[in-house]
Design a protein around this motif. Structure first.
Motif, PDB file in Angstrom:
ATOM      1  N   PRO A   1       0.840  -1.207   0.000  1.00  0.00           N
ATOM      2  CA  PRO A   1       0.000   0.000   0.000  1.00  0.00           C
ATOM      3  C   PRO A   1       0.871   1.250   0.000  1.00  0.00           C
ATOM      4  CG  PRO A   1       0.023  -1.019   2.176  1.00  0.00           C
ATOM      5  CD  PRO A   1       0.707  -1.977   1.253  1.00  0.00           C
ATOM      6  N   GLU A   2       0.406   2.298  -0.663  1.00  0.00           N
ATOM      7  CA  GLU A   2       1.156   3.545  -0.733  1.00  0.00           C
ATOM      8  C   GLU A   2       0.897   4.411   0.501  1.00  0.00           C
ATOM      9  OE1 GLU A   2       0.629   5.701  -4.326  1.00  0.00           O
ATOM     10  OE2 GLU A   2       1.367   4.080  -5.609  1.00  0.00           O
TER      11      GLU A   2
ATOM     12  N   ASP B   1       1.987   6.937  -6.774  1.00  0.00           N
ATOM     13  CA  ASP B   1       0.990   7.983  -6.985  1.00  0.00           C
ATOM     14  C   ASP B   1       0.925   8.996  -5.853  1.00  0.00           C
ATOM     15  OD1 ASP B   1       0.040   7.087  -9.488  1.00  0.00           O
ATOM     16  OD2 ASP B   1      -1.151   5.522  -8.493  1.00  0.00           O
ATOM     17  N   ASP B   2       1.139   8.552  -4.619  1.00  0.00           N
ATOM     18  CA  ASP B   2       0.890   9.413  -3.462  1.00  0.00           C
ATOM     19  C   ASP B   2       2.166  10.146  -3.051  1.00  0.00           C
ATOM     20  OD1 ASP B   2      -0.289  10.657  -1.358  1.00  0.00           O
ATOM     21  OD2 ASP B   2      -0.812   8.845  -0.241  1.00  0.00           O
ATOM     22  N   TYR B   3       2.552  11.136  -3.832  1.00  0.00           N
ATOM     23  CA  TYR B   3       3.736  11.922  -3.493  1.00  0.00           C
ATOM     24  C   TYR B   3       3.605  13.325  -4.070  1.00  0.00           C
ATOM     25  CZ  TYR B   3       5.514  11.270  -8.266  1.00  0.00           C
ATOM     26  OH  TYR B   3       5.674  11.275  -9.632  1.00  0.00           O
ATOM     27  N   VAL B   4       4.400  14.231  -3.491  1.00  0.00           N
ATOM     28  CA  VAL B   4       4.453  15.615  -3.946  1.00  0.00           C
ATOM     29  C   VAL B   4       5.923  16.008  -4.054  1.00  0.00           C
ATOM     30  CG1 VAL B   4       3.793  18.014  -3.473  1.00  0.00           C
ATOM     31  CG2 VAL B   4       2.278  16.141  -2.769  1.00  0.00           C
ATOM     32  N   VAL B   5       6.264  16.731  -5.117  1.00  0.00           N
ATOM     33  CA  VAL B   5       7.637  17.208  -5.325  1.00  0.00           C
ATOM     34  C   VAL B   5       7.683  18.696  -4.982  1.00  0.00           C
ATOM     35  CG1 VAL B   5       9.563  17.405  -6.925  1.00  0.00           C
ATOM     36  CG2 VAL B   5       7.905  15.543  -7.187  1.00  0.00           C
ATOM     37  N   PHE B   6       8.540  19.064  -4.043  1.00  0.00           N
ATOM     38  CA  PHE B   6       8.707  20.449  -3.632  1.00  0.00           C
ATOM     39  C   PHE B   6      10.050  20.956  -4.159  1.00  0.00           C
ATOM     40  CE2 PHE B   6       5.859  18.498  -0.599  1.00  0.00           C
ATOM     41  CZ  PHE B   6       4.893  19.474  -0.371  1.00  0.00           C
TER      42      PHE B   6
ATOM     43  N   SER C   1      12.575   3.869 -10.912  1.00  0.00           N
ATOM     44  CA  SER C   1      11.120   3.972 -10.954  1.00  0.00           C
ATOM     45  C   SER C   1      10.449   3.398  -9.707  1.00  0.00           C
ATOM     46  CB  SER C   1      10.587   3.251 -12.196  1.00  0.00           C
ATOM     47  OG  SER C   1      10.887   1.864 -12.128  1.00  0.00           O
ATOM     48  N   LEU C   2      11.148   2.538  -8.967  1.00  0.00           N
ATOM     49  CA  LEU C   2      10.580   1.955  -7.745  1.00  0.00           C
ATOM     50  C   LEU C   2      11.191   2.547  -6.484  1.00  0.00           C
ATOM     51  CD1 LEU C   2      10.348  -1.811  -8.793  1.00  0.00           C
ATOM     52  CD2 LEU C   2       8.503  -0.138  -8.678  1.00  0.00           C
ATOM     53  N   GLU C   3      11.857   3.682  -6.631  1.00  0.00           N
ATOM     54  CA  GLU C   3      12.544   4.258  -5.475  1.00  0.00           C
ATOM     55  C   GLU C   3      11.580   4.573  -4.336  1.00  0.00           C
ATOM     56  OE1 GLU C   3      14.111   8.599  -4.605  1.00  0.00           O
ATOM     57  OE2 GLU C   3      15.547   7.552  -5.908  1.00  0.00           O
ATOM     58  N   LEU C   4      10.504   5.277  -4.620  1.00  0.00           N
ATOM     59  CA  LEU C   4       9.576   5.661  -3.561  1.00  0.00           C
ATOM     60  C   LEU C   4       8.923   4.447  -2.919  1.00  0.00           C
ATOM     61  CD1 LEU C   4       7.836   8.883  -4.949  1.00  0.00           C
ATOM     62  CD2 LEU C   4       9.701   8.694  -3.296  1.00  0.00           C
ATOM     63  N   ARG C   5       8.660   3.420  -3.694  1.00  0.00           N
ATOM     64  CA  ARG C   5       8.074   2.214  -3.116  1.00  0.00           C
ATOM     65  C   ARG C   5       9.052   1.551  -2.147  1.00  0.00           C
ATOM     66  NH1 ARG C   5       3.329   0.554  -4.599  1.00  0.00           N
ATOM     67  NH2 ARG C   5       2.309   1.478  -6.413  1.00  0.00           N
ATOM     68  N   TYR C   6      10.317   1.507  -2.519  1.00  0.00           N
ATOM     69  CA  TYR C   6      11.293   0.894  -1.611  1.00  0.00           C
ATOM     70  C   TYR C   6      11.480   1.754  -0.359  1.00  0.00           C
ATOM     71  CZ  TYR C   6      15.264  -1.669   0.128  1.00  0.00           C
ATOM     72  OH  TYR C   6      16.084  -2.428   0.923  1.00  0.00           O
ATOM     73  N   PHE C   7      11.592   3.065  -0.547  1.00  0.00           N
ATOM     74  CA  PHE C   7      11.760   3.943   0.606  1.00  0.00           C
ATOM     75  C   PHE C   7      10.587   3.822   1.569  1.00  0.00           C
ATOM     76  CE2 PHE C   7      14.733   7.099  -1.699  1.00  0.00           C
ATOM     77  CZ  PHE C   7      15.846   6.473  -1.176  1.00  0.00           C
ATOM     78  N   SER C   8       9.377   3.831   1.048  1.00  0.00           N
ATOM     79  CA  SER C   8       8.213   3.774   1.922  1.00  0.00           C
ATOM     80  C   SER C   8       8.197   2.490   2.739  1.00  0.00           C
ATOM     81  CB  SER C   8       6.922   3.891   1.093  1.00  0.00           C
ATOM     82  OG  SER C   8       6.753   2.769   0.243  1.00  0.00           O
TER      83      SER C   8
END
Length: 543
Positions: free
Chosen positions: A65-66, A96-101, A174-181
């Motif tokens: 889950p994100e 999908d559930d991210y924001v870039v600042f 491409s899977l960076e955020l999934r691994y980090f989360s």
């Protein structure tokens, strides 16, 4: 003064200088050899190699889950690359559930225009106005971004799970955020390898970055984690738990990143360790194991490692100016900002290792001059142009000659190590080229150290502030993604067996609640996100 007397004085001075350099080279070489031995002993003692890192299942990561994630991108005069970087990030990230600042300065209208253009195309992009003209320093820009992240949370009434740090030239997996989360369930700071995008073998300056990062992030960072229990951030590809950023915010009264340092990323891992928070350097191969996935034997090694890739400077001047900032922050500023008193033996050793470059960077070019002098002396005496000095360059001492052979042997080991780690990433041609590139790197580092000393002394004596010095960046021309493939670099873990990890499964002896087999993290009491009150910070403005 007669010619023989003059030549005798020159020979005496060169002999003394040679003796000093031999001792310094021995000390530095033994330091490098200690890290080599530490790495290989740990690796060979493990039946499956060291460090034991899992192959992460791409299918398992996609099934998780994100959770809300934030990405920070500080930008100063980045109009040439920021749009391409953001567009590539948005198009390729399987999340999908991210924001870039993106932090920008009011006196940088070109970068502002590019970020606003990307924000209009991609709703996930938010531009952050630092609030005062630049350049200040990267830490100041990051602090402004953190403040905006907290403000965004209050407006959206939801908190981010993790906060990721990147630069405007980074190519993300491409899977960076999934691994980090997923990894944030175990650690409060997670760092993945940084890999220099490959250049041709003729790119001698840019190639030094390929070689140095290949060895540093395949060996030294892993040994550092084993010895110290904490790691420095690389400045990119670093993910922090929200609790870690909040803890740093509370401790520094609204400045989680130190604005008086040019390498704020270097010391942040140690600051988190002081708070009782855990960090990890993650070397992980992403295994595509879903339906229709190709056999891993057919997947190039350059497409498996979870990493951040980027181009580094290709010109001599740009390279030494960039490295001067690193040496200035790590080797000079850190003496006063990060004292060694009260730290563990491992921390002290690695801090001394990091700081030795402010001295040892000058040694190789001087050694090359002495070697040239010795060759000219030998040629002149062989041609009977000058009388031969008694005993040669080092006199008749067998001990000094033995030291020459010892240093030569250690240098040969250093060349083999550099070639091995470069080959493991870029292939044997680049591995061979890494050896002559060591000479180029020596001159780059020497110029960088000289510039770092000059800037530091001017800063200390003339009270001149140290500003964020711009490095010209490049972004690669990438093909359009097809089906959002994993975009990675290279494995630093050859020989490890793939682990078919799926949600709810784990290797023997590991908890089955998570697909990433790591030890549970430790948290300081006030860092718990669940118990944290709503935050309404007012950042202390940078003078």
């Amino acid at each position: 003064m007669s010619l023989p007397d003059f030549l005798a004085q020159i020979a005496g001075a060169m002999e003394a200088l040679t003796a000093v350099l031999l001792v310094v080279i021995l000390a530095s070489s033994l330091d490098d050899a200690f890290l080599d031995v530490n790495y290989w002993v740990r690796r060979l003692r493990r039946p499956r190699g060291w460090p034991v890192r899992p192959h992460a299942s791409a299918q398992a990561l996609r099934a998780l889950p994100e959770v809300p994630m934030a990405i920070m991108v500080p930008a100063w005069h980045e109009s040439d690359v920021i749009a391409a970087m953001l567009d590539n990030l948005i198009r390729r990230q399987e999340y999908d559930d991210y924001v870039v600042f993106v932090g920008t300065y009011p006196n940088d209208p070109q970068t502002i225009a590019e970020v606003e253009r990307m924000a209009a195309l991609h709703p996930r992009v938010r531009r952050v106005d630092v609030g005062h003209p630049g350049p200040t320093c990267k830490a100041d820009c990051l602090n402004a971004i953190v403040e905006e992240i907290f403000r965004h949370e209050r407006v959206a009434k939801r908190k981010f799970h993790g906060i990721v740090m990147h630069d405007s030239e980074d190519v993300l997996h491409s899977l960076e955020l999934r691994y980090f989360s997923a990894a944030l369930a175990h650690f409060d700071m997670v760092q993945i390898p940084v890999v220099a995008l490959e250049r041709g073998v003729h790119a001698l300056v840019a190639g030094t970055y390929m070689d140095e990062f290949a060895e540093s992030h395949a060996k030294e960072m892993l040994v550092r984690e084993a010895m110290c229990g904490s790691i420095p951030s690389a400045g990119v590809g670093t993910c922090f738990s929200r609790a870690a950023i909040r803890a740093l915010w509370d401790r520094s009264e609204g400045e989680p990143y130190r604005t008086d340092s040019l390498t704020e990323d270097y010391e942040i891992g140690m600051r988190l360790a002081e708070l009782g928070l855990r960090s990890s350097f993650e070397v992980v191969d992403i295994v595509e194991d879903g339906p229709g996935a190709p056999s891993q034997a057919l997947v190039p090694e350059t497409e498996r490692l979870l990493s951040v890739r980027e181009f580094f400077p290709a010109s001599f001047r740009a390279a030494y100016r960039q490295k001067a900032r690193w040496i200035l922050g790590i080797g000079l500023q850190s003496w006063e900002q990060m004292p060694m008193r009260g730290r563990s033996a491992g921390d002290i050793y690695m801090m001394l290792h990091d700081r030795k470059g402010v001295v040892t960077a000058f040694v190789p070019p001087v050694a090359y001059l002495i070697l040239l002098y010795a060759m000219l002396l030998e040629g002149a005496t062989a041609a009977d142009l000058i009388p031969a000095p008694s005993g040669g360059l080092l006199g008749a001492s067998a001990a000094w000659m033995a030291l020459v052979y010892v240093n030569g042997s250690l240098l040969a080991v250093r060349c083999v190590q550099r070639a091995y780690f470069t080959t493991s990433i870029y292939g044997w041609k680049q591995g061979i080229a890494a050896i002559p590139r060591m000479v180029v790197g020596n001159f780059v580092n020497c110029m960088a150290a000289a510039r770092a000393w000059r800037l530091y002394l001017v800063h200390r004596l003339a009270r001149r502030p140290l500003a964020w010095e711009k490095t010209a960046h490049q972004f690669p021309d990438l093909p359009e993604p097809e089906g959002m493939p994993a975009f990675a670099a290279v494995p630093l873990s050859a020989g490890r067996p793939a682990l078919a990890l799926v949600p709810g499964s784990a290797p023997p002896g590991r908890p089955a609640s998570h697909p990433l087999p790591h030890m549970p993290r430790r948290r300081v009491p006030h860092a718990s996100a669940a118990a944290e009150p709503d935050l309404g910070p007012q950042r202390i403005p940078h003078p």
